[in-house]
Design an enzyme around this catalytic site. Structure first.
Site, PDB file in Angstrom:
ATOM      1  N   TYR A 169       0.833  -1.209   0.000  1.00  0.00           N
ATOM      2  CA  TYR A 169       0.000   0.000   0.000  1.00  0.00           C
ATOM      3  C   TYR A 169       0.867   1.258   0.000  1.00  0.00           C
ATOM      4  O   TYR A 169       0.699   2.149  -0.824  1.00  0.00           O
ATOM      5  CB  TYR A 169      -0.915  -0.048   1.220  1.00  0.00           C
ATOM      6  CG  TYR A 169      -1.749   1.189   1.438  1.00  0.00           C
ATOM      7  CD1 TYR A 169      -2.820   1.505   0.590  1.00  0.00           C
ATOM      8  CD2 TYR A 169      -1.484   2.045   2.503  1.00  0.00           C
ATOM      9  CE1 TYR A 169      -3.582   2.640   0.806  1.00  0.00           C
ATOM     10  CE2 TYR A 169      -2.245   3.177   2.727  1.00  0.00           C
ATOM     11  CZ  TYR A 169      -3.291   3.468   1.870  1.00  0.00           C
ATOM     12  OH  TYR A 169      -4.048   4.598   2.079  1.00  0.00           O
TER      13      TYR A 169
HETATM   14  P1  NAP Z   1     -12.945   3.149   1.114  1.00  0.00           P
HETATM   15  O1  NAP Z   1     -13.971   3.516   2.121  1.00  0.00           O
HETATM   16  O2  NAP Z   1     -12.530   1.731   0.984  1.00  0.00           O
HETATM   17  O3  NAP Z   1     -13.378   3.678  -0.318  1.00  0.00           O
HETATM   18  C1  NAP Z   1     -12.592   3.330  -1.430  1.00  0.00           C
HETATM   19  C2  NAP Z   1     -13.232   3.882  -2.679  1.00  0.00           C
HETATM   20  O4  NAP Z   1     -12.399   3.449  -3.787  1.00  0.00           O
HETATM   21  C3  NAP Z   1     -14.623   3.335  -2.914  1.00  0.00           C
HETATM   22  O5  NAP Z   1     -15.448   4.329  -3.467  1.00  0.00           O
HETATM   23  C4  NAP Z   1     -14.389   2.224  -3.936  1.00  0.00           C
HETATM   24  O6  NAP Z   1     -15.536   2.097  -4.769  1.00  0.00           O
HETATM   25  C5  NAP Z   1     -13.228   2.805  -4.730  1.00  0.00           C
HETATM   26  N1  NAP Z   1     -12.512   1.787  -5.486  1.00  0.00           N
HETATM   27  C6  NAP Z   1     -11.814   0.732  -5.017  1.00  0.00           C
HETATM   28  N2  NAP Z   1     -11.359  -0.006  -6.054  1.00  0.00           N
HETATM   29  C7  NAP Z   1     -11.797   0.602  -7.184  1.00  0.00           C
HETATM   30  C8  NAP Z   1     -11.673   0.308  -8.567  1.00  0.00           C
HETATM   31  N3  NAP Z   1     -11.001  -0.765  -9.023  1.00  0.00           N
HETATM   32  N4  NAP Z   1     -12.246   1.162  -9.467  1.00  0.00           N
HETATM   33  C9  NAP Z   1     -12.934   2.246  -9.033  1.00  0.00           C
HETATM   34  N5  NAP Z   1     -13.083   2.576  -7.736  1.00  0.00           N
HETATM   35  C10 NAP Z   1     -12.527   1.744  -6.826  1.00  0.00           C
HETATM   36  O7  NAP Z   1     -11.559   3.949   1.368  1.00  0.00           O
HETATM   37  P2  NAP Z   1     -11.247   5.380   2.029  1.00  0.00           P
HETATM   38  O8  NAP Z   1     -10.757   5.143   3.404  1.00  0.00           O
HETATM   39  O9  NAP Z   1     -12.365   6.313   1.756  1.00  0.00           O
HETATM   40  O10 NAP Z   1      -9.967   5.795   1.193  1.00  0.00           O
HETATM   41  C11 NAP Z   1     -10.072   6.620   0.055  1.00  0.00           C
HETATM   42  C12 NAP Z   1      -8.670   6.984  -0.380  1.00  0.00           C
HETATM   43  O11 NAP Z   1      -7.992   7.644   0.674  1.00  0.00           O
HETATM   44  C13 NAP Z   1      -7.818   5.788  -0.759  1.00  0.00           C
HETATM   45  O12 NAP Z   1      -6.994   6.083  -1.866  1.00  0.00           O
HETATM   46  C14 NAP Z   1      -6.977   5.571   0.485  1.00  0.00           C
HETATM   47  O13 NAP Z   1      -5.756   4.948   0.200  1.00  0.00           O
HETATM   48  C15 NAP Z   1      -6.771   7.007   0.931  1.00  0.00           C
HETATM   49  N6  NAP Z   1      -6.434   7.160   2.344  1.00  0.00           N
HETATM   50  C16 NAP Z   1      -7.356   6.902   3.310  1.00  0.00           C
HETATM   51  C17 NAP Z   1      -7.026   7.086   4.636  1.00  0.00           C
HETATM   52  C18 NAP Z   1      -8.014   6.880   5.749  1.00  0.00           C
HETATM   53  O14 NAP Z   1      -7.679   7.224   6.899  1.00  0.00           O
HETATM   54  N7  NAP Z   1      -9.210   6.366   5.496  1.00  0.00           N
HETATM   55  C19 NAP Z   1      -5.735   7.501   4.993  1.00  0.00           C
HETATM   56  C20 NAP Z   1      -4.812   7.753   3.984  1.00  0.00           C
HETATM   57  C21 NAP Z   1      -5.181   7.591   2.661  1.00  0.00           C
HETATM   58  P3  NAP Z   1     -16.114   0.716  -5.373  1.00  0.00           P
HETATM   59  O15 NAP Z   1     -15.777  -0.382  -4.409  1.00  0.00           O
HETATM   60  O16 NAP Z   1     -17.559   1.030  -5.501  1.00  0.00           O
HETATM   61  O17 NAP Z   1     -15.432   0.582  -6.707  1.00  0.00           O
END
Ligand code: NAP
Length: 259
Positions: A169
């Site tokens: 990741y």
């Molecule tokens: P999440 O709740 O798992 O949401 C992930 C999103 O990505 C969903 O809308 C999912 O939609 C989409 N996705 C996954 N695979 C995909 C694909 N092949 N094609 C299109 N869409 C796809 O994650 P989150 O925590 O909101 O994280 C969002 C971003 O922030 C990520 O890049 C993550 O690495 C980053 N981030 C998050 C945190 C945190 O604290 N949460 C911290 C640092 C960075 P579908 O499943 O509907 O496709």
């Protein structure tokens, strides 16, 4: 405060934003935030109906419409060149162009290198890195055609935490930061801002909880709306403003400079 204007103002009226990974979590909050600032928003992800996790592109569009905003659900798998091209084409057909990209789609895998199956490694690179490459490459001609705009990729502060180990990741997100920092130079002449944006603290999203994130003290958590406000601020940039940077949400907004 600097961020209050960005959130409450209608800074993005007349702009079109494409948000990849907008069916839940941070991406959904960002899509709602951009629409609240006046942008027409393409809500892109795979989930058209409820799956293992809550959240669909249609549900997010309904939320935006209910608040008086403009949005379109675009089915999109960021790992598929064909799917990405079709989603971008549908957005341009509906809204007439694209000014802003938020490349947010991501998958999490924090296992150590020794116990990482090849399929997990590959999935992180496919979604988190190649997915960003594909959506970015697909929108660039449309943003160029507008005479400028803003590209934002969502990364993580984990990129810098080498003392906590290595995993697929963090490696995939480090590569995205290198991609976007270089792209800022490539696109400066086209008046396109290119930046990365990370949550300053953990956002307790559906995906984060499902991937095993346990309870956290309140001081370790930030609300998804903070990322939305930061994304609105970056979405309003062009190459004359903030570009070629990796930003932390709360720091960018002047909310928590000490963290
Ligand atoms: P999440 O709740 O798992 O949401 C992930 C999103 O990505 C969903 O809308 C999912 O939609 C989409 N996705 C996954 N695979 C995909 C694909 N092949 N094609 C299109 N869409 C796809 O994650 P989150 O925590 O909101 O994280 C969002 C971003 O922030 C990520 O890049 C993550 O690495 C980053 N981030 C998050 C945190 C945190 O604290 N949460 C911290 C640092 C960075 P579908 O499943 O509907 O496709």
């Amino acid at each position: 405060m600097q961020w209050a204007g960005a959130v409450r103002g209608r800074a993005l009226v007349g702009k079109v934003a494409f948000v990849a990974g907008a069916s839940r979590g941070i991406g959904a909050a960002v899509a709602v935030g951009l629409a609240g600032a006046g942008a027409a928003v393409a809500v892109a992800a795979r989930s058209e109906s409820r799956g293992r996790l809550p959240g669909t592109i249609h549900g997010v569009v309904e939320r935006i419409h209910a608040a008086g905003g403009d949005a379109l659900a675009v089915p999109c798998d960021v790992t598929s060149e064909e799917s990405v091209e079709a989603a971008v084409a549908a957005t341009v057909a509906e809204f007439g162009g694209i000014d802003v990209l938020v490349a947010n789609a991501g998958v999490l895998w924090l296992g150590p290198v020794e116990s990482t199956p090849l399929a997990r490694w590959q999935r992180c690179l496919d979604v988190n890195l190649t997915g960003v490459f594909l959506v970015t490459r697909a929108v660039i001609p449309h943003v160029r055609a507008r005479g400028g705009g803003s590209l934002v990729a969502v990364t993580t502060t984990g990129v810098g935490m080498t003392d906590r180990g290595a995993n697929a990741y963090w490696v995939s997100k480090a590569a995205v930061e290198r991609l976007y920092l270089g792209l800022a130079a490539e696109l400066r002449g086209a008046n396109i801002a290119v930046n990365c944006l990370c949550p300053n603290r953990v956002v307790r999203t559906e995906g984060w909880v499902a991937s095993g994130g346990g309870d956290l003290p309140p001081e370790a958590v930030e609300p998804p709306e903070t990322m939305a406000a930061a994304a609105v601020l970056l979405a309003g940039q062009d190459a004359g403003g903030i570009t070629g940077t990796v930003q932390r949400s709360e720091r960018l907004l002047g909310l928590s400079p000490s963290l």
